[in-house]
Design a protein around this motif. Structure first.
Motif, short mmCIF file in Angstrom:
data_model
loop_
_atom_site.label_atom_id
_atom_site.label_comp_id
_atom_site.label_asym_id
_atom_site.label_seq_id
_atom_site.Cartn_x
_atom_site.Cartn_y
_atom_site.Cartn_z
N GLU A 126 0.83 -1.21 0.00
CA GLU A 126 0.00 0.00 0.00
C GLU A 126 0.86 1.25 0.00
OE1 GLU A 126 -2.53 -0.35 3.35
OE2 GLU A 126 -3.84 -1.89 2.45
N GLY A 127 1.97 1.21 0.77
CA GLY A 127 2.87 2.37 0.81
C GLY A 127 3.49 2.63 -0.55
N ASP A 128 3.90 1.57 -1.25
CA ASP A 128 4.46 1.73 -2.59
C ASP A 128 3.43 2.33 -3.55
OD1 ASP A 128 6.82 0.68 -1.70
OD2 ASP A 128 6.44 -1.34 -2.46
N ALA A 129 2.19 1.84 -3.44
CA ALA A 129 1.13 2.36 -4.31
C ALA A 129 0.86 3.83 -4.00
CB ALA A 129 -0.14 1.54 -4.13
N ARG A 130 0.88 4.19 -2.69
CA ARG A 130 0.71 5.60 -2.31
C ARG A 130 1.82 6.46 -2.87
NH1 ARG A 130 -0.97 3.73 2.88
NH2 ARG A 130 1.17 3.93 3.59
N ARG A 139 3.69 5.92 -5.52
CA ARG A 139 3.52 6.08 -6.97
C ARG A 139 2.42 7.09 -7.27
NH1 ARG A 139 4.28 0.41 -6.80
NH2 ARG A 139 2.03 0.06 -6.90
N LEU A 140 1.32 7.02 -6.50
CA LEU A 140 0.23 7.97 -6.71
C LEU A 140 0.68 9.39 -6.40
CD1 LEU A 140 -2.71 8.73 -7.19
CD2 LEU A 140 -3.21 8.09 -4.82
N ASN A 141 1.39 9.59 -5.30
CA ASN A 141 1.85 10.94 -4.93
C ASN A 141 2.80 11.50 -5.97
OD1 ASN A 141 0.39 10.87 -2.56
ND2 ASN A 141 2.06 10.10 -1.32
N ALA A 142 3.71 10.65 -6.46
CA ALA A 142 4.65 11.12 -7.47
C ALA A 142 3.92 11.51 -8.75
CB ALA A 142 5.68 10.02 -7.77
N GLY A 143 2.96 10.67 -9.17
CA GLY A 143 2.20 10.99 -10.37
C GLY A 143 1.38 12.25 -10.20
N ALA A 144 0.79 12.43 -9.01
CA ALA A 144 -0.02 13.64 -8.76
C ALA A 144 0.85 14.88 -8.79
CB ALA A 144 -0.73 13.51 -7.41
N ALA A 145 2.08 14.79 -8.28
CA ALA A 145 3.00 15.94 -8.31
C ALA A 145 3.35 16.31 -9.75
CB ALA A 145 4.26 15.62 -7.52
N ASP A 193 -10.86 12.87 -4.22
CA ASP A 193 -10.93 11.41 -4.03
C ASP A 193 -9.68 10.85 -3.37
OD1 ASP A 193 -13.41 11.40 -5.16
OD2 ASP A 193 -12.74 10.82 -7.16
N ILE A 194 -8.53 11.51 -3.53
CA ILE A 194 -7.28 10.97 -3.01
C ILE A 194 -7.32 10.74 -1.49
CG2 ILE A 194 -4.85 11.54 -2.58
CD1 ILE A 194 -4.65 12.56 -5.41
N PRO A 195 -7.83 11.70 -0.68
CA PRO A 195 -7.84 11.46 0.78
C PRO A 195 -8.71 10.27 1.19
CG PRO A 195 -8.13 13.79 0.28
CD PRO A 195 -8.27 13.07 -1.01
N ALA A 239 -5.69 -1.23 -4.01
CA ALA A 239 -6.53 -1.14 -5.21
C ALA A 239 -7.02 0.30 -5.42
CB ALA A 239 -7.71 -2.09 -5.09
N ASP A 240 -7.37 0.99 -4.32
CA ASP A 240 -7.81 2.39 -4.43
C ASP A 240 -6.69 3.26 -4.99
OD1 ASP A 240 -10.23 1.68 -3.35
OD2 ASP A 240 -9.70 2.29 -1.31
N TYR A 241 -5.48 3.08 -4.46
CA TYR A 241 -4.35 3.89 -4.92
C TYR A 241 -4.03 3.62 -6.39
CZ TYR A 241 -3.62 4.74 0.05
OH TYR A 241 -3.79 5.10 1.36
N ASN A 242 -4.08 2.34 -6.78
CA ASN A 242 -3.79 2.00 -8.17
C ASN A 242 -4.85 2.58 -9.11
OD1 ASN A 242 -1.46 0.58 -7.56
ND2 ASN A 242 -2.52 -1.36 -7.31
#
Length: 278
Positions: A211-215, A217-223, A250-252, A258-261
């Protein structure tokens, strides 16, 4: 008394007492309310300040970012000093309401902040509070802006990447280890139960790591997406902005891998649309 302290039992008692004092000191027994809060939380809200603390913590997630909303007129510099040990290794943003804007103070408690990373710490303290005055009456939105600023700082290499880790001080582990050892020596059955618990903990840790890895990746993509939208400089269709705002909302609420992906796929799709505009 001299005979007691020279005995094996006496020496062991003194050592255990010293460990107990060390555990109390490093665990923050003398901390104030603010420092106690930020040891295990990314948000501190003073009494009388209107903010959904749980929602704010979800916005910040596992970033090395701590936001403190103090009461109006508070000495924010003193607040930074109060949390220096409790929030060490994190970027701290202190806010207090000042009419139609915020009184702000950046507090970059980064590694080597007084030496080679002094310049980076100074830049981080200035950038993290940029743009939040637009939301003086909506502190949760101000925290969202701070989170975006933090991601941009990570992307620029100004603050180190990685998740915040909250762990018990070393002496607590030592005391817990001694207690576990005594239990294991006294009962083999508890030892077997501890092994089963350890295997369960490993599975839980693996899930949290995923989950941390998925988070991350999501944070990097959002930046990256945020920077793309900034670079478009007004040339982006309104639909992109609307989709981006819904994405931020939706991010928070994401909880699982699965949500992060799923959110990361939306980020990638928006990023591709931005590239087509350029």
């Amino acid at each position: 008394m001299t005979k007691f302290f020279r005995s094996t039992f006496g020496i062991a008692t003194v050592v255990c007492f010293a460990f107990a004092l060390w555990a109390l000191w490093t665990g923050g027994i003398f901390d104030g309310a603010m420092a106690r809060d930020v040891r295990t939380s990314s948000v501190y809200v003073a009494d009388g300040v209107d903010l959904d603390e749980a929602a704010a913590e979800r916005v910040i997630g596992n970033r090395r970012l701590v936001v403190i909303l103090d009461e109006p007129g508070a000495d924010l510099r003193e607040g930074c000093d109060d949390v220096e040990r409790a929030a060490d290794g994190n970027l701290v943003l202190l806010l207090s309401q000042d009419g139609d804007e915020y009184d702000t103070y950046g507090c970059a408690l980064l590694p080597d902040r007084d030496d080679e990373n002094f310049g980076k710490a100074f830049v981080a303290e200035q950038i993290i509070k940029r743009g939040i005055d637009q939301f003086a009456d909506r502190p949760l939105e101000a925290i969202k802006v701070a989170a975006v600023n933090y991601d941009l700082l990570v992307r620029a290499g100004t603050v180190p990447d990685g998740a915040r880790e909250v762990s018990a001080p070393l002496p607590r582990f030592l005391i817990a280890g001694a207690a576990v050892l005594a239990v294991v020596l006294g009962a083999v059955g508890l030892n077997l139960a501890a092994r089963r618990a350890a295997r369960l903990a490993i599975r839980v840790q693996e899930q949290r790591t995923a989950e941390g890895d998925a988070r991350s990746r999501l944070n990097a993509g959002a930046a990256v997406l945020a920077q793309q939208i900034i670079d478009l400089d007004g040339r982006h269709p309104a639909s992109i902005i609307n989709d981006y705002v819904r994405l931020l909302d939706d991010i928070p609420d994401a909880r699982t891998e699965a949500d992060y992906n799923a959110l990361a796929k939306r980020v990638d799709a928006l990023s591709e649309r931005c590239r087509r505009v350029t």
